[in-house]
Design a protein around this motif. Structure first.
Motif, PDB file in Angstrom:
ATOM      1  N   CYS A   1      21.873 113.897  91.764  1.00  0.00           N
ATOM      2  CA  CYS A   1      22.289 114.985  92.654  1.00  0.00           C
ATOM      3  C   CYS A   1      22.833 116.161  91.847  1.00  0.00           C
ATOM      4  O   CYS A   1      23.621 115.975  90.923  1.00  0.00           O
TER       5      CYS A   1
ATOM      6  N   GLY B   1      24.842 118.335  92.940  1.00  0.00           N
ATOM      7  CA  GLY B   1      26.247 118.567  93.273  1.00  0.00           C
ATOM      8  C   GLY B   1      27.183 117.620  92.537  1.00  0.00           C
ATOM      9  O   GLY B   1      27.916 118.024  91.645  1.00  0.00           O
ATOM     10  N   CYS B   2      27.121 116.337  92.872  1.00  0.00           N
ATOM     11  CA  CYS B   2      28.082 115.370  92.314  1.00  0.00           C
ATOM     12  C   CYS B   2      27.546 114.616  91.099  1.00  0.00           C
ATOM     13  O   CYS B   2      28.259 113.805  90.510  1.00  0.00           O
TER      14      CYS B   2
ATOM     15  N   CYS C   1      22.397 114.904  97.096  1.00  0.00           N
ATOM     16  CA  CYS C   1      22.490 113.615  97.788  1.00  0.00           C
ATOM     17  C   CYS C   1      22.953 113.831  99.228  1.00  0.00           C
ATOM     18  O   CYS C   1      23.316 114.932  99.627  1.00  0.00           O
TER      19      CYS C   1
ATOM     20  N   CYS D   1      26.365 115.520  99.564  1.00  0.00           N
ATOM     21  CA  CYS D   1      26.494 116.915  99.111  1.00  0.00           C
ATOM     22  C   CYS D   1      25.593 117.870  99.880  1.00  0.00           C
ATOM     23  O   CYS D   1      25.657 119.072  99.669  1.00  0.00           O
TER      24      CYS D   1
END
Ligand code: ZN
Length: 248
Positions: free
Chosen positions: A155, A157-158, A178, A181
Motif C-alpha cells: 500500500c 499509504g501505510c 489498501c 487507506c
C-alpha cells in the motif's frame, strides 16, 4: 549528412503525396523517430514490404540532425508481423503496442531494452495468437523500465504488504492503496490474485511463461490496471485500448 545503419520496428506509416510514405520508427541505435521514404508508394518501390506496420527491418537513415523528419535511404525486411494481423484481435493488439510505443517513448532517446521488449512481445503475439499475456508483459516492463510502475506489492499509504489482500487503485495518485487507506477516489478494486500474478512472470522470459502454462484467469484484470496507469501518465486516452476492450 551521415547515413546510419540501424535496426528498427515500424510503428506506423502514412502517405505523403502520391508516392512517398512517412514512417514512424522505433530504431535500435537512434531511438524513436519519423522518416520520409521517397517513392515508397510507387509501383516499383524499392522498399518492398519493409515499411509495413510492425515490420522488423534493417534501415539506412540519412540523419539530419535537429530536423523533425529524417530520410530513409533504403530498408530491408528482417521479420514480418503482417500475416498475424489477419486475425482482428491480434491486429488490434499489435496496433496497441505501436500506439503506446509511439506516445510513451520520447523522441530520439535510445533505449535498447525497450526495443528488445517490443520485439519479443511481437514474436510472442505472432507465435501464440494470445492477447492478454503478451500485452500484460509489455505494459509491465514498459512502465517498469520507464520508472513509472507504482508498487504493486504494498500500500502506498501505510506501506503494508498486500499479501493476499485486494488493493484499490487511486487514479489521482496513480498508485495502489489498501482497504484501510482507501479514499473516495480509490474506488476500483484490484483482486489479490491479479496482484499476485506479477510474481509469476517477473523473473520469467515471456516465451517460457506462455509456452509452459495456460493464461491465469486474472491476466486481463491486471493488464487493464496497467493500461490505466499508462494512460494516466500519458494524460490521454489510447484509441486502441477502447477497441481492444470491445474485442476481447
Ligand atoms: Zn494502507
Amino acid at each position: 549528412m551521415p547515413l546510419i545503419e540501424t535496426e528498427a520496428i515500424v510503428l506506423r506509416t502514412h502517405r505523403l503525396g502520391e508516392a512517398d510514405k512517412i514512417a514512424s520508427l522505433l530504431t535500435r541505435q537512434l531511438g524513436r523517430l519519423r522518416a520520409v521514404a521517397k517513392g515508397a508508394l510507387s509501383r516499383r518501390g524499392r522498399y518492398g514490404a519493409s515499411l509495413e506496420p510492425l515490420s522488423y527491418i534493417k534501415v539506412w537513415i540519412y540523419d539530419r540532425e535537429n530536423r523533425d523528419l529524417q530520410r530513409v535511404g533504403s530498408a530491408e525486411i528482417l521479420e514480418s508481423f503482417f500475416e498475424m494481423q489477419g486475425d482482428y484481435r491480434v491486429q488490434l493488439a499489435a496496433q496497441y503496442l505501436a500506439e503506446v510505443s509511439e506516445r510513451f517513448l520520447p523522441d530520439r532517446e535510445v533505449n535498447e531494452r525497450v526495443f528488445r521488449l517490443l520485439l519479443v512481445v511481437l514474436r510472442a503475439l505472432k507465435r501464440s495468437g494470445e492477447i492478454n499475456r503478451p500485452l500484460l508483459f509489455f505494459d509491465y516492463w514498459l512502465l517498469r523500465l520507464g520508472g513509472f510502475l507504482p508498487d504493486l506489492s504494498r500500500c502506498m499509504g501505510c506501506q503494508k504488504s498486500f499479501a493476499g489482500q485486494d488493493g484499490f487503485y487511486d487514479p489521482v495518485a496513480v498508485a495502489l492503496v489498501c482497504e484501510n487507506c482507501r479514499t473516495g477516489a480509490s474506488t476500483e478494486r484490484v483482486s489479490a490474485s491479479a496482484l499476485g500474478l506479477v510474481e509469476l512472470f517477473r523473473r520469467t522470459r515471456i516465451e517460457q511463461w506462455i509456452e509452459k502454462e495456460s493464461s491465469p484467469p486474472c491476466t486481463q484484470e491486471l493488464r487493464r490496471l496497467l493500461e490505466q496507469i499508462i494512460e494516466a501518465h500519458l494524460e490521454k486516452k489510447l484509441t486502441t485500448r477502447a477497441l481492444l476492450a470491445d474485442a476481447i
